[in-house]
Design an enzyme around this catalytic site. Structure first.
Site, PDB file in Angstrom:
ATOM      1  N   ASP A  34     -23.266 127.556  50.260  1.00  0.00           N
ATOM      2  CA  ASP A  34     -22.439 127.985  50.194  1.00  0.00           C
ATOM      3  C   ASP A  34     -22.298 129.532  49.747  1.00  0.00           C
ATOM      4  OD1 ASP A  34     -19.303 125.831  49.690  1.00  0.00           O
ATOM      5  OD2 ASP A  34     -21.730 125.413  49.573  1.00  0.00           O
ATOM      6  N   THR A  80     -17.120 121.872  51.961  1.00  0.00           N
ATOM      7  CA  THR A  80     -18.498 121.423  51.615  1.00  0.00           C
ATOM      8  C   THR A  80     -18.232 119.892  51.315  1.00  0.00           C
ATOM      9  OG1 THR A  80     -18.413 123.430  50.019  1.00  0.00           O
ATOM     10  CG2 THR A  80     -20.053 121.534  49.484  1.00  0.00           C
TER      11      THR A  80
END
Length: 423
Positions: free
Chosen positions: A97, A193
Site C-alpha cells: 500500500d 487489501t
C-alpha cells in the site's frame, strides 16, 4: 526526453492563510523517473482526440509498474518480516500500500508537478509503529526497497525521507482546496487489501484518476489477478474484455473505456493498439435478470430491493421475477466497477452507513470507467456523486443513501424502486 507538461489551468490551493500554486515542495532532484513514452505505454486512441492523452499515458504506465510492485511484494509477503499491519480503523495495510503510493507519487510529481495528489495513506502510521523495537524503520526500509526496484535512480539510493515525503504528498494534510473547481489526482494504492492478503485468485485494484475542474477526466485501474474465469461461468468466457492474467483498464472522457493484459514484466509494455479491447456495460434492462454486486461487508437485506427480491449466488439456480443473482466475487469497491464496466455485472449497490465515511478514492476512477463504457453512477436519490462535497480535502463523498452503479439501462428503474422502498 523532455518532461510532460500540463496543459490544464492551474488550480488554487490554500496553505495556512496564503494562496499559492502547487507544488508545495520541489520534486526530489536525485530521482530519475521513466516517462510513459520511454516505457512505450501506448493508448488505443490518438492524442488529437484526447486532450489529456499525455496524462493518461503516464498514469497507465505508472499503474502498471505499481501492479508489478504489488505482485512482487505479495510473492514475498509471508516469507518473513513484519509486512502486514492494522490501522486504527482495523483495516489491514501492507508495505505494498505504502510502496504503491510512494512510487506513483514520485512519478506524478516528476511529470506533473503542479497537480496535487489526494490519496489514502500518509506516513503518520509508519512513524508511530512500535518505536521501541525499531519496526518503523524496518518497514520504511522494506518500502524503499520495493519502490527503488521500480524507479530508475540516477544516483544515490532513495532515503527514508524521500519515501516518507512521497507518501505524504497524498496525505490528508498535504493540500487544502477552496470552493473553486479543482484539478488533482485521486489514488487508491490498493483497493481491496483484504483480497491482496488472500489467495492468488482474490482481486485487488490499483486505481488512479485525474479530476479536471471538478470532473473526472482520466482513469486507470490495474487488477493483477483478473482472469478470463473471474466471476464467470464457462458460458460467459467470451465476455471478458481482457482474457488472461491481469487487466489494465483505461478511460478518457469522450474516448471510451478500454482494457488489455497487464504486461508480464516491467519494461515489457505492449505497444500495438490492436491489443486493446473496447469495454461496454451489459445490455440487461430487466431488474430480476440483472447481475448484482454489493460490498463484501454488506448483505442483501441491507439493500432496499431486498423487500422485493430474494437473492442467490448460484448461477445455475433458476431465476424468476422474485429472485436476482448476487455475485460475491471480490474485495473492495473498484473491482466491482471493473465488473460493471466490462459487462460482468449489471449493478453495484453500496449503502452509506453511520460512522463509516465513503472515500473519494474508492469511487473516482471507477466512475469514469463505467460512464465511458455506457453506464451511469449516482447516489440512491439519482443525483450525481459530488466530488467537491468535501470542500477543502476532496477526500470524502456524501451520497444520499449510498452509491448506485449501473449499466445505464436499469438506472432509472432502480432509482424508482429504491425511492419506493428505502426509508
Amino acid at each position: 526526453m523532455p518532461l510532460l507538461h500540463l496543459s490544464l489551468p492551474a488550480h488554487r490551493l490554500l496553505v495556512g492563510r496564503r494562496r499559492l500554486f502547487a507544488p508545495l515542495t520541489p520534486p526530489p532532484s536525485r530521482i530519475s523517473i521513466r516517462s510513459a513514452a520511454e516505457d512505450g505505454c501506448d493508448l488505443p486512441f490518438p492524442p488529437e482526440r484526447a486532450p489529456h492523452h499525455r496524462e493518461l499515458a503516464a498514469a497507465a504506465a505508472s499503474v502498471e509498474r505499481a501492479c508489478r510492485l504489488c505482485v512482487d511484494v505479495k510473492r514475498s509477503l509471508l516469507s518473513g518480516g513484519r509486512k502486514i499491519l492494522e490501522k486504527n480503523d482495523q483495516s489491514p495495510v501492507t508495505i505494498a500500500d505504502f510502496g504503491v503510493q510512494a512510487l506513483i507519487s514520485f512519478e506524478l510529481q516528476q511529470l506533473f508537478p503542479s497537480i496535487p495528489l489526494v490519496a489514502e495513506e500518509d506516513s503518520t502510521f509508519l512513524k508511530s509503529s512500535n518505536p521501541d523495537d525499531n519496526s518503523g524503520n524496518v518497514l520504511i526500509e522494506s518500502i524503499s526497497s520495493a519502490v527503488a526496484d521500480k524507479v530508475k535512480n540516477s544516483g544515490s539510493p532513495l532515503t527514508h525521507d524521500d519515501v516518507l515525503r512521497a507518501i505524504d504528498r497524498g496525505g490528508k494534510d498535504a493540500v487544502s482546496f477552496d470552493s473553486n473547481p479543482a484539478t488533482y489526482w485521486v489514488l487508491d494504492p490498493i483497493d481491496g487489501t483484504k483480497g491482496f492478503l488472500k489467495g492468488d485468485d482474490a482481486l485487488y485494484v490499483v486505481g488512479l484518476a485525474l479530476v479536471v475542474n471538478g470532473k473526472v477526466a482520466v482513469g486507470v485501474m490495474g487488477c493483477p489477478n483478473w482472469t478470463n474465469g473471474t466471476t464467470a461461468n464457462k458460458k460467459e468466457e467470451n465476455l471478458d474484455p481482457c482474457p488472461g492474467n491481469g487487466i489494465l483498464m483505461v478511460s478518457h472522457v469522450c474516448c471510451g473505456t478500454w482494457s488489455r493484459h497487464l504486461s508480464p514484466e516491467i519494461g515489457q509494455f505492449t505497444t500495438a493498439q490492436d491489443v486493446w479491447k473496447r469495454c461496454f456495460v451489459d445490455a440487461c434492462s430487466v431488474v430480476h435478470m440483472a447481475r448484482f454486486c454489493i460490498p463484501d461487508s454488506q448483505t442483501w437485506n441491507m439493500i432496499p430491493l431486498s423487500v422485493l427480491f430474494d437473492s442467490t449466488t448460484d448461477e445455475s439456480d433458476t431465476r424468476d421475477e422474485n429472485k436476482i443473482l448476487l455475485r460475491y466475487a471480490c474485495c473492495g469497491s473498484l473491482c466491482k466497477y471493473i465488473m460493471v464496466a466490462s459487462g460482468r455485472a449489471s449493478v453495484f449497490f453500496s449503502r452509506a452507513r453511520v460512522n463509516t465515511q465513503i472515500k473519494a478514492w474508492d469511487h473516482a476512477v471507477g466512475m469514469i470507467c463505467v460512464q465511458e463504457a455506457g453506464g451511469q453512477i449516482s447516489d440512491w436519490s439519482g443525483e450525481p456523486l459530488d466530488l467537491a462535497a468535501d470542500l477543502t480535502g476532496r477526500r470524502i463523498l456524501y451520497p444520499s443513501g449510498g452509491v448506485l452503479v449501473t449499466n445505464g439501462a436499469l438506472h432509472d428503474k432502480l432509482v424508482e424502486l429504491i425511492s419506493a422502498n428505502y426509508k
